[in-house]
Design a protein around this motif. Structure first.
Motif, PDB file in Angstrom:
ATOM      1  N   UNK A 304      -0.722   9.717  -8.553  1.00  0.00           N
ATOM      2  CA  UNK A 304      -1.474   9.434  -7.332  1.00  0.00           C
ATOM      3  C   UNK A 304      -2.537   8.368  -7.592  1.00  0.00           C
ATOM      4  N   UNK A 305      -3.207   8.470  -8.745  1.00  0.00           N
ATOM      5  CA  UNK A 305      -4.253   7.496  -9.077  1.00  0.00           C
ATOM      6  C   UNK A 305      -3.663   6.093  -9.238  1.00  0.00           C
ATOM      7  N   UNK A 306      -2.517   6.001  -9.916  1.00  0.00           N
ATOM      8  CA  UNK A 306      -1.879   4.699 -10.120  1.00  0.00           C
ATOM      9  C   UNK A 306      -1.456   4.087  -8.789  1.00  0.00           C
ATOM     10  N   UNK A 307      -0.863   4.917  -7.924  1.00  0.00           N
ATOM     11  CA  UNK A 307      -0.369   4.430  -6.638  1.00  0.00           C
ATOM     12  C   UNK A 307      -1.508   3.924  -5.766  1.00  0.00           C
ATOM     13  N   UNK A 308      -2.556   4.735  -5.633  1.00  0.00           N
ATOM     14  CA  UNK A 308      -3.688   4.360  -4.782  1.00  0.00           C
ATOM     15  C   UNK A 308      -4.386   3.114  -5.333  1.00  0.00           C
ATOM     16  N   UNK A 309      -4.549   3.054  -6.652  1.00  0.00           N
ATOM     17  CA  UNK A 309      -5.192   1.891  -7.269  1.00  0.00           C
ATOM     18  C   UNK A 309      -4.405   0.617  -6.972  1.00  0.00           C
ATOM     19  N   UNK A 310      -3.072   0.684  -7.120  1.00  0.00           N
ATOM     20  CA  UNK A 310      -2.233  -0.483  -6.850  1.00  0.00           C
ATOM     21  C   UNK A 310      -2.322  -0.902  -5.387  1.00  0.00           C
ATOM     22  N   UNK A 311      -2.314   0.083  -4.480  1.00  0.00           N
ATOM     23  CA  UNK A 311      -2.397  -0.218  -3.050  1.00  0.00           C
ATOM     24  C   UNK A 311      -3.718  -0.902  -2.712  1.00  0.00           C
ATOM     25  N   UNK A 312      -4.803  -0.367  -3.232  1.00  0.00           N
ATOM     26  CA  UNK A 312      -6.125  -0.951  -2.962  1.00  0.00           C
ATOM     27  C   UNK A 312      -6.200  -2.370  -3.524  1.00  0.00           C
ATOM     28  N   UNK A 313      -5.602  -2.572  -4.707  1.00  0.00           N
ATOM     29  CA  UNK A 313      -5.605  -3.898  -5.325  1.00  0.00           C
ATOM     30  C   UNK A 313      -4.878  -4.900  -4.438  1.00  0.00           C
ATOM     31  N   UNK A 314      -3.745  -4.499  -3.859  1.00  0.00           N
ATOM     32  CA  UNK A 314      -2.989  -5.382  -2.986  1.00  0.00           C
ATOM     33  C   UNK A 314      -3.773  -5.697  -1.713  1.00  0.00           C
ATOM     34  N   UNK A 315      -4.436  -4.687  -1.146  1.00  0.00           N
ATOM     35  CA  UNK A 315      -5.209  -4.889   0.084  1.00  0.00           C
ATOM     36  C   UNK A 315      -6.361  -5.853  -0.163  1.00  0.00           C
ATOM     37  N   UNK A 316      -7.076  -5.642  -1.255  1.00  0.00           N
ATOM     38  CA  UNK A 316      -8.191  -6.533  -1.590  1.00  0.00           C
ATOM     39  C   UNK A 316      -7.689  -7.959  -1.832  1.00  0.00           C
ATOM     40  N   UNK A 317      -6.542  -8.067  -2.510  1.00  0.00           N
ATOM     41  CA  UNK A 317      -5.967  -9.392  -2.785  1.00  0.00           C
ATOM     42  C   UNK A 317      -5.528 -10.115  -1.515  1.00  0.00           C
TER      43      UNK A 317
END
Length: 320
Positions: A304-317
């Motif tokens: 869950x941590x990996x998934x959410x972190x990746x999603x947030x990274x994409x949104x910020x990018x």
């Protein structure tokens, strides 16, 4: 090693190793590794062409059969549910492929879509984990009873010199199946779901999976468990089989679309996808074998941590 279709250069041992590690951990949590493999291809390898979705589905084709065989051998395949999932997701995944090529060829826009899918999956996993932390539920108790039966079966098989009968484990028995309802029993519990509700869900998930290149299993399984109250022990096999069949269709459709987009990389990178798949097959097998030694809750929190972190990274990018 150069992969012309993907437009990247990477050592040949990297794809199977990465797929092995991802599948090893995700298979312990009962989640497909395809949704994590795609961000790796895009962010680390720099593979951002539309064909990355098809390559990701090729990974599913190679890696999944061993898992489906395991569920079939243990009598936990709900075949009517499997076929409804397949029939519902097939047209959806073809629509998703067209949407990906025609409307989301830009890597930046696709990453925003991928972020939305990942964020949904991650938050759904967190929600389920928090629910489990509030105390025991009937479903959790049933899962514990099933696990205890599995342990007893293994113990008896060991005492018998490895010749224990798999029929001593509870298996799925379909009670009714028509265009209105689907029902079956598992471990002395009865389950009944609406045919068209399952079909509609499979169709929508097929579209999302076709766009993202994950086949849809990682999305449809939580829905089955959360909204239709089906036991995870009988859902995983159907979700995997549905993902496998729709991935075959997705790869074929992306390949068929390629001649219509000569200036765009649409067809899968076959060598890269197979390398990922071989590593994923080994990872899924070993992950299933080692699952009993690792706390499931710890694995799911990590995912869950990996998934959410990746999603947030994409949104910020996307915005910066």
């Amino acid at each position: 090693m150069v992969f012309p279709t993907a437009g990247i250069e990477v050592a040949p041992w990297v794809p199977p190793l990465v797929a092995f590690v991802i599948s090893f951990f995700t298979s312990m949590g009962g989640v497909s590794g395809a949704f994590l493999l795609l961000p790796f291809q895009m962010s680390v390898l720099g593979y951002t062409h539309p064909s990355v979705s098809a390559t990701n589905q090729l990974f599913n084709i190679v890696a999944i059969p061993s898992g489906v065989y395991r569920y079939w051998k243990e009598g936990r395949m709900v075949w009517p549910l499997t076929w409804v999932v397949v029939v519902g997701t097939l047209p959806g995944v073809l629509i998703g492929a067209v949407v990906r090529v025609a409307y989301l060829p830009n890597p930046k826009n696709f990453k925003l879509f991928a972020a939305a899918v990942l964020l949904y999956i991650g938050l759904r996993m967190v929600q389920d984990l928090l629910k489990k932390n509030t105390g025991g539920t009937a479903k959790a108790d049933a899962e514990k009873r099933f696990q205890e039966m599995v342990r007893r079966h293994r113990s008896l098989a060991s005492q018998a010199g490895g010749h224990g009968s798999p029929q001593t484990l509870p298996s799925v028995k379909v009670t009714h199946f028509n265009t209105r309802r689907l029902g079956y029993t598992f471990y002395e519990e009865s389950y009944d779901v609406p045919f068209w509700g399952i079909f509609a869900l499979a169709f929508i998930v097929g579209i999302v999976g076709g766009i993202y290149g994950i086949g849809g299993g990682a999305i449809i399984a939580p829905f089955f468990v959360t909204f239709f109250k089906l036991p995870v022990y009988t859902v995983a096999g159907a979700a995997l089989m549905g993902t496998f069949v729709t991935s075959v269709a997705g790869v074929a459709f992306y390949q068929a679309l390629a001649p219509f987009y000569p200036t765009m990389s649409v067809a899968p990178d076959w060598l890269l996808g197979i390398l990922f798949g071989v590593g994923g097959m080994a990872g899924m097998y070993l992950g299933a074998r080692c699952q009993k030694y690792v706390p499931a809750k710890a694995i799911k929190w990590m995912l869950a941590a990996i998934i959410v972190f990746t999603a947030v990274k994409y949104i910020v990018g996307f915005f910066y």
